[in-house]
Design a protein around this motif. Structure first.
Motif, short mmCIF file in Angstrom:
data_model
loop_
_atom_site.label_atom_id
_atom_site.label_comp_id
_atom_site.label_asym_id
_atom_site.label_seq_id
_atom_site.Cartn_x
_atom_site.Cartn_y
_atom_site.Cartn_z
N GLU A 173 5.48 2.65 1.84
CA GLU A 173 4.87 1.44 1.31
C GLU A 173 4.70 0.47 2.46
O GLU A 173 5.66 0.15 3.16
CB GLU A 173 5.73 0.81 0.20
CG GLU A 173 5.62 1.55 -1.12
CD GLU A 173 6.31 0.83 -2.26
OE1 GLU A 173 6.86 -0.27 -2.01
OE2 GLU A 173 6.31 1.36 -3.38
N ASN A 174 3.45 0.06 2.68
CA ASN A 174 3.13 -0.81 3.81
C ASN A 174 3.63 -0.21 5.12
O ASN A 174 4.23 -0.90 5.95
CB ASN A 174 3.69 -2.21 3.60
CG ASN A 174 3.10 -2.88 2.38
OD1 ASN A 174 1.91 -2.70 2.08
ND2 ASN A 174 3.91 -3.60 1.63
N ARG A 229 -8.68 11.69 -0.24
CA ARG A 229 -7.31 11.21 -0.06
C ARG A 229 -6.72 11.64 1.29
O ARG A 229 -5.64 11.20 1.67
CB ARG A 229 -6.41 11.75 -1.18
CG ARG A 229 -6.85 11.33 -2.55
CD ARG A 229 -6.04 12.02 -3.63
NE ARG A 229 -4.62 11.67 -3.56
CZ ARG A 229 -3.69 12.19 -4.34
NH1 ARG A 229 -4.03 13.10 -5.25
NH2 ARG A 229 -2.44 11.84 -4.22
N ALA A 283 -2.07 8.44 -4.33
CA ALA A 283 -1.98 7.82 -3.00
C ALA A 283 -2.69 8.65 -1.94
O ALA A 283 -2.83 9.87 -2.09
CB ALA A 283 -0.51 7.65 -2.61
N MET A 294 0.84 -1.19 0.00
CA MET A 294 0.00 0.00 0.00
C MET A 294 0.88 1.24 0.00
O MET A 294 1.71 1.43 0.87
CB MET A 294 -0.91 0.01 1.22
CG MET A 294 -1.81 1.24 1.30
SD MET A 294 -2.94 1.17 2.70
CE MET A 294 -1.79 1.13 4.08
N ARG A 295 0.71 2.09 -0.99
CA ARG A 295 1.51 3.32 -1.10
C ARG A 295 0.74 4.48 -0.45
O ARG A 295 -0.44 4.69 -0.71
CB ARG A 295 1.78 3.64 -2.58
CG ARG A 295 2.64 4.89 -2.79
CD ARG A 295 2.94 5.09 -4.27
NE ARG A 295 3.89 6.17 -4.47
CZ ARG A 295 3.57 7.44 -4.70
NH1 ARG A 295 2.29 7.80 -4.76
NH2 ARG A 295 4.51 8.36 -4.87
N GLU A 296 1.45 5.23 0.41
CA GLU A 296 0.90 6.42 1.05
C GLU A 296 1.98 7.51 1.03
O GLU A 296 3.16 7.22 0.92
CB GLU A 296 0.49 6.13 2.49
CG GLU A 296 -0.62 5.08 2.61
CD GLU A 296 -0.86 4.67 4.06
OE1 GLU A 296 -1.92 4.99 4.60
OE2 GLU A 296 0.04 4.03 4.64
N GLU A 321 7.53 9.00 0.78
CA GLU A 321 6.70 7.89 0.33
C GLU A 321 6.78 6.74 1.33
O GLU A 321 7.87 6.38 1.80
CB GLU A 321 7.19 7.42 -1.04
CG GLU A 321 6.41 6.24 -1.62
CD GLU A 321 7.04 5.75 -2.91
OE1 GLU A 321 6.40 5.89 -3.97
OE2 GLU A 321 8.19 5.23 -2.86
N ARG A 368 -1.00 3.59 13.72
CA ARG A 368 -1.56 2.48 12.96
C ARG A 368 -1.29 1.12 13.60
O ARG A 368 -1.68 0.10 13.06
CB ARG A 368 -0.99 2.49 11.53
CG ARG A 368 -1.55 3.58 10.63
CD ARG A 368 -3.01 3.35 10.31
NE ARG A 368 -3.21 2.05 9.68
CZ ARG A 368 -3.13 1.83 8.36
NH1 ARG A 368 -2.88 2.83 7.54
NH2 ARG A 368 -3.34 0.64 7.86
#
Length: 239
Positions: free
Chosen positions: A30-31, A114, A84, A1-3, A28, A167
Motif C-alpha cells: 500500500e503506497n 494489471r 490490484a 494505492m494497493r499493489e 501486498e 519508483r
C-alpha cells in the motif's frame, strides 16, 4: 494505492509444453510499502520436476507430493490478488504460467492491463546494464545474503525493495523480514518501517570568502550578467 508483488516457480520454462506452477508467492503493498499481508502456497504439479529446474529453485518431486493441486488454491489466490496491479519481474512469464493454470481450473485469464513488469522498467532505465533481480539488488545495495535458490517467497521480498527503488527510492528505515513457522503459512509481518517521520537536519551549502571572490571575478568578465540584475543583486548584497 494497493499493489501486489508476485512470483512463481515452475517445473520448466514453457506452459505450452506441459510445465506447471509449483509455488506462488505474493505480498501486498500500500503506497509502495509492504503491509504484512502475504499469500504463499506450494503446489503439487502432478508431474516430474527436471533436475535443471531443481537446480534453480531447489524443489524436487518428493518435496511437493501431497501439496494441494492448483484448483484448491485458486479461490484464495484470486481473492488475495483482488483487482490490484500485479508486479512481477519478467511478468509475462508469471502471467503465462498462471493463465495456463487458471484455464485448467476453468477460470478466466489475468487481465494484462494489471501487469507491471519490473524487468521492462529496469531495461528502459538501464538499457546497457544487466537487469536480473540479482543485478538490480546489487545495484540498489539490497541484501542478497539469504539468496540461494530462486525461492518465490524470498524473491517477492527482494522485488518489493527493487520496485520501491525503481519508483523513486527507498524510504528511510524500511526493512523486510519474515519468519515461517513449521507447517504454517508465512503470515509474519514482512515490513518493519521505522523512522519515517524522523525530522531531517538541513545542511545548507555556504561558500567561503575565497569561493565568493572567485565567483565575483568570473561574473565581472561577463556581459550584462543576470546575477547583477534585480532581484539577484539585492539578494547577493543581503546574503
Amino acid at each position: 494505492m494497493r499493489e501486489i508483488v508476485l512470483d512463481t516457480e515452475t517445473t520448466g520454462l514453457d506452459p505450452l509444453l506441459g510445465d506447471r506452477v509449483i509455488e506462488v508467492a505474493a505480498i501486498e503493498l500500500e503506497n509502495l510499502l509492504p503491509t504484512g499481508r502475504v499469500f504463499h502456497r506450494l503446489v503439487d504439479p502432478e508431474r516430474d520436476i527436471p533436475s535443471e529446474a531443481t537446480r534453480v529453485h531447489g524443489f524436487t518431486r518428493d518435496d511437493l507430493r501431497g501439496k494441494p493441486l492448483f484448483p484448491a488454491i485458486v479461490e484464495e489466490m484470486m481473492a488475495f490478488l483482488g483487482d490490484a496491479p500485479i508486479i512481477a519481474h519478467n511478468a509475462p512469464f508469471d502471467f503465462g504460467f498462471l493463465d495456463a493454470e487458471l484455464q485448467r481450473a476453468g477460470r478466466p485469464r489475468l487481465d494484462r492491463k494489471r501487469m507491471v513488469d519490473t524487468f521492462a522498467i529496469a531495461r528502459e532505465r538501464y538499457p546497457a546494464a544487466p537487469n536480473s533481480l540479482d543485478a538490480l539488488c546489487r545495484r540498489f545495495e539490497i541484501d542478497l545474503s539469504e539468496r540461494g535458490t530462486h525461492n518465490a517467497l524470498l524473491d517477492v521480498r527482494l522485488l518489493a525493495q527493487v520496485y520501491l527503488e525503481l519508483r523513486g527510492g527507498r524510504q528511510p528505515g524500511l526493512t523486510l523480514a519474515a519468519e515461517t513457522s513449521a507447517g504454517q503459512q508465512d503470515s509474519a509481518p514482512i515490513a518493519a518501517v521505522a523512522g519515517l517521520t524522523r525530522p531531517r537536519t538541513p545542511h545548507p551549502i555556504l561558500p567561503d570568502a575565497a569561493t565568493l571572490a572567485v565567483h565575483a571575478a568570473f561574473v565581472a568578465r561577463l556581459k550584462d550578467p543576470v546575477w547583477l540584475q534585480p532581484p539577484f543583486a539585492e539578494t547577493a548584497r543581503d546574503g
